[in-house]
Design an enzyme around this catalytic site. Structure first.
Site, short mmCIF file in Angstrom:
data_model
loop_
_atom_site.label_atom_id
_atom_site.label_comp_id
_atom_site.label_asym_id
_atom_site.label_seq_id
_atom_site.Cartn_x
_atom_site.Cartn_y
_atom_site.Cartn_z
N LYS A 22 19.94 -34.55 -8.27
CA LYS A 22 18.45 -34.69 -7.94
C LYS A 22 17.82 -35.91 -8.81
O LYS A 22 16.91 -36.49 -7.97
CB LYS A 22 17.85 -33.11 -8.77
CG LYS A 22 16.26 -33.44 -8.94
CD LYS A 22 15.83 -32.12 -9.65
CE LYS A 22 15.70 -32.11 -11.16
NZ LYS A 22 14.57 -33.05 -11.71
N ASN A 23 18.09 -36.23 -10.04
CA ASN A 23 17.40 -37.23 -10.53
C ASN A 23 17.60 -38.67 -10.00
O ASN A 23 17.31 -39.63 -10.33
CB ASN A 23 17.43 -37.26 -12.29
CG ASN A 23 16.62 -35.96 -12.62
OD1 ASN A 23 15.78 -35.35 -11.81
ND2 ASN A 23 16.89 -35.67 -13.67
N CYS A 117 2.80 -31.27 -19.15
CA CYS A 117 4.04 -30.56 -18.75
C CYS A 117 4.44 -29.56 -19.67
O CYS A 117 4.39 -29.63 -20.78
CB CYS A 117 4.80 -31.53 -18.10
SG CYS A 117 6.48 -30.98 -18.05
N ARG A 122 4.30 -36.13 -21.97
CA ARG A 122 4.89 -36.92 -20.84
C ARG A 122 4.00 -37.89 -20.46
O ARG A 122 3.56 -37.85 -19.07
CB ARG A 122 5.65 -36.21 -19.84
CG ARG A 122 6.72 -35.35 -20.22
CD ARG A 122 7.42 -34.54 -19.32
NE ARG A 122 8.18 -35.34 -18.63
CZ ARG A 122 9.01 -34.68 -17.57
NH1 ARG A 122 8.95 -33.57 -17.11
NH2 ARG A 122 9.85 -35.57 -16.89
N ASP A 307 18.65 -32.74 -20.77
CA ASP A 307 18.67 -31.83 -19.72
C ASP A 307 19.63 -30.87 -19.99
O ASP A 307 19.93 -29.89 -19.45
CB ASP A 307 18.81 -32.70 -18.47
CG ASP A 307 17.59 -33.42 -18.20
OD1 ASP A 307 16.22 -32.89 -18.69
OD2 ASP A 307 17.41 -34.21 -17.11
N ARG A 399 14.08 -25.91 -8.15
CA ARG A 399 13.63 -27.29 -8.15
C ARG A 399 14.83 -28.26 -8.44
O ARG A 399 14.84 -29.35 -7.85
CB ARG A 399 12.62 -27.68 -9.24
CG ARG A 399 11.48 -26.98 -8.96
CD ARG A 399 10.60 -27.43 -10.03
NE ARG A 399 10.22 -28.80 -10.23
CZ ARG A 399 9.76 -29.55 -11.15
NH1 ARG A 399 9.01 -28.63 -12.00
NH2 ARG A 399 9.57 -30.93 -10.92
N1 EPU Z 1 7.34 -41.69 -22.34
C1 EPU Z 1 6.33 -42.29 -22.86
N2 EPU Z 1 5.51 -43.13 -21.79
C2 EPU Z 1 5.99 -43.33 -20.45
C3 EPU Z 1 7.13 -42.66 -20.09
C4 EPU Z 1 7.83 -41.81 -20.84
O1 EPU Z 1 5.73 -41.87 -23.90
O2 EPU Z 1 5.44 -44.11 -20.03
C5 EPU Z 1 8.05 -40.75 -23.30
C6 EPU Z 1 8.05 -39.12 -22.59
O3 EPU Z 1 7.02 -38.52 -23.24
C7 EPU Z 1 9.46 -38.90 -23.42
C8 EPU Z 1 10.39 -40.09 -23.26
O4 EPU Z 1 9.29 -41.17 -23.04
O5 EPU Z 1 9.11 -38.49 -24.52
C9 EPU Z 1 11.22 -39.90 -22.09
O6 EPU Z 1 10.76 -39.74 -21.05
P1 EPU Z 1 11.52 -40.23 -19.68
O7 EPU Z 1 10.24 -41.28 -19.14
O8 EPU Z 1 12.83 -40.82 -19.86
O9 EPU Z 1 11.56 -38.87 -18.70
P2 EPU Z 1 11.14 -39.03 -17.21
O10 EPU Z 1 11.63 -40.29 -16.45
O11 EPU Z 1 9.57 -38.32 -16.84
C10 EPU Z 1 13.45 -38.21 -16.33
C11 EPU Z 1 14.32 -37.13 -15.78
C12 EPU Z 1 14.02 -35.69 -16.47
C13 EPU Z 1 14.71 -36.13 -18.09
C14 EPU Z 1 14.27 -37.31 -18.59
C15 EPU Z 1 15.05 -37.88 -19.92
C16 EPU Z 1 13.66 -37.50 -13.49
C17 EPU Z 1 13.04 -37.12 -12.31
N3 EPU Z 1 13.31 -36.72 -14.42
O12 EPU Z 1 12.11 -37.91 -16.74
O13 EPU Z 1 14.68 -34.57 -16.05
O14 EPU Z 1 14.63 -35.11 -18.78
O15 EPU Z 1 14.23 -38.27 -17.87
O16 EPU Z 1 16.25 -37.77 -19.44
O17 EPU Z 1 14.55 -38.36 -13.55
C18 EPU Z 1 14.93 -32.62 -15.35
O18 EPU Z 1 15.76 -32.83 -14.68
O19 EPU Z 1 15.07 -31.13 -15.81
C19 EPU Z 1 14.05 -33.28 -16.29
C20 EPU Z 1 13.04 -32.95 -16.86
#
Ligand code: EPU
Length: 431
Positions: A22-23, A117, A122, A307, A399
């Site tokens: 998915k990701n 969320c 996030r 995850d 999802r």
């Molecule tokens: N963060 C910030 N600022 C930002 C972006 C992130 O502070 O601008 C923080 C977040 O709040 C969090 C950390 O950085 O504490 C990591 O977040 P990240 O941005 O890596 O998460 P994401 O990209 O929103 C993806 C996956 C998630 C997975 C996370 C961590 C996708 C679509 N989603 O989310 O997947 O948990 O990386 O590996 O790729 C899931 O599949 O269930 C899922 C939640």
């Protein structure tokens, strides 16, 4: 609203195929916005988040064709809109992935801010700061990010304060069509990020440092369509392996990749599983034993993935001994703990650590799913528990897990999807 009914207490046993990740699929669909000619993506999982992304790109004017092999071809040459509305972004945060590509190719993007969320606040500050460093003019008004650029974005040196998966993906995609070289330091190196880079390079991008935390993107003037196969879903793989481990069963998972799952495989071995692997399969056998509790700390790849945290909390709940699970990525990712406690789990939540003393038997109960991986955790707990578990709000699980009840039925689990259930439904799942 659909629910899953599970009659637990028997080891699972069988073999299934793993779906595409998915990701990785979600950013690849967004990457289609960068291509001047259609791209074809293979091994796309049939998931609600994929449908939402297709709806989002369709609203912008993209045209989708599904061929006989169920591969999806996306043509974005017909785009007329450059916005992602709140109504879709609020159902799927990954919609933010259109921001970088839209800005890089069309010079404008209006994307709703995702908001909070269930698993944490996030924020998306790193996406915005990175794009600003590349010369984008960004304002936030009425809940929307309005991003504009006059001419091409320009290459920049970006140090990500925190490792962010979609943040890295958004910035790489934006940088592919920028003028000059972009260096992204402290980049995420999750396999899904690497898979996206392979696709972009196949489209004509010039990205080096693949698989490391420093990526160099030399901007090019156009990207072309190509055909690409999405890598297997490592979290789906880990979830079914954990199902085998916590029920004392055995599972063979095909169409997967053991190389991207080291941290999870090592913890499962520590829990007592015997694991054998081939190029594209993994076999786990618990030999009927109860798992041993393990300590886990989540962190960016290649460490233990957040995850998989909820699924391991379920594992520890039925394991021999005590284990501590520490979550370092999201501040509110323990909503499954209260539900596990309702099934008899002995879990003490202190700050970001869940200390669990395993019990021999959980007992089935009606439970409520709060997010995708928490739902998976409750399904696993239901498989191990004595009696019937009813998991409500399973739209979360749809999802991210393709045909979960069918795959578990193929592994011999007594599980059934119902909208309204009666006592006879409960009896019928006992087979
Ligand atoms: N963060 C910030 N600022 C930002 C972006 C992130 O502070 O601008 C923080 C977040 O709040 C969090 C950390 O950085 O504490 C990591 O977040 P990240 O941005 O890596 O998460 P994401 O990209 O929103 C993806 C996956 C998630 C997975 C996370 C961590 C996708 C679509 N989603 O989310 O997947 O948990 O990386 O590996 O790729 C899931 O599949 O269930 C899922 C939640």
């Amino acid at each position: 609203m659909d629910k899953l009914l599970i009659a637990g207490g028997t080891p699972i046993n069988g073999e299934i195929r793993i779906s595409g990740a998915k990701n990785a699929t979600l950013p690849m669909l967004a990457a289609a916005l960068l291509a001047s000619t259609p791209i074809e993506i293979c091994n796309i999982p049939h998931l609600q988040d994929v449908t939402t992304t297709i709806e989002l790109l369709g609203l912008m004017g993209a045209v989708f064709t599904v061929n006989d092999d169920l591969n999806i071809q996306i043509d974005t040459s017909t785009l007329t809109q450059f916005s992602a509305p709140y109504e879709l972004v609020k159902t799927m945060r990954a919609s933010i992935l259109v921001l970088g590509p839209l800005l890089a190719r069309y010079g404008k993007a209006d994307v709703s801010l995702p908001g909070g969320c269930a698993i944490g606040s996030r924020p998306i500050n790193l996406h915005i700061h990175g794009l600003q460093a590349m010369g984008a003019d960004i304002t936030i008004k009425n809940g929307y990010i309005h991003a504009r650029t006059h001419g091409r974005l320009r290459g920049a040196k970006i140090l990500m304060d925190q490792v962010s998966v979609t943040g890295t993906e958004n910035l790489i995609m934006a940088a592919t069509l920028a003028n000059g070289v972009t260096i992204i330091e402290n980049a995420a190196c999750e396999p899904e990020v690497t898979d996206l880079i392979h696709l972009l390079n196949k489209m004509g991008a010039e990205i080096t440092g693949v698989g490391t935390t420093t990526l160099t993107v030399e901007g090019v003037s156009t990207l072309n369509g190509t055909k690409y196969t999405v890598l297997p879903d490592r979290i789906e793989t880990g979830t079914y392996l954990t199902a085998g481990a916590l029920t004392g069963g055995k599972v063979k998972l095909k169409n997967t990749d053991p190389k991207i799952l080291d941290a999870v495989l090592l913890k499962l071995e520590e829990a007592g599983a015997e694991i054998d692997t081939g190029v594209d399969w993994i076999y786990l056998d618990m030999k009927g034993k109860r798992p041993k509790a393990v300590d886990v700390c989540t962190a960016p790849y290649p460490a233990f993935p957040t995850d998989m945290q909820a699924q391991f909390t379920a594992l520890n709940a039925v394991a021999e001994g005590s284990g501590a699970i520490t979550e370092t990525i999201f501040e509110n990712r323990f909503m499954h703990v209260q539900e596990l406690q309702r099934m008899g789990a002995e879990i003490n939540l202190r700050g970001n650590t869940a200390v669990t003393k395993g019990v021999k038997n959980l007992t089935g109960a009606p439970v409520m799913a709060t997010d995708l991986r928490a739902s998976a955790c409750l399904v696993l707990a239901g498989l191990a528990a004595q009696g019937t578990t009813i998991v409500d709000r399973i739209y979360h699980i749809d999802r991210g897990y393709e045909c979960i009840e069918e795959k578990l039925q193929n592994l011999g689990a007594n599980i059934k999807r119902v909208s309204n259930y009666t006592v006879s439904d409960i009896y019928s799942i006992y087979g």
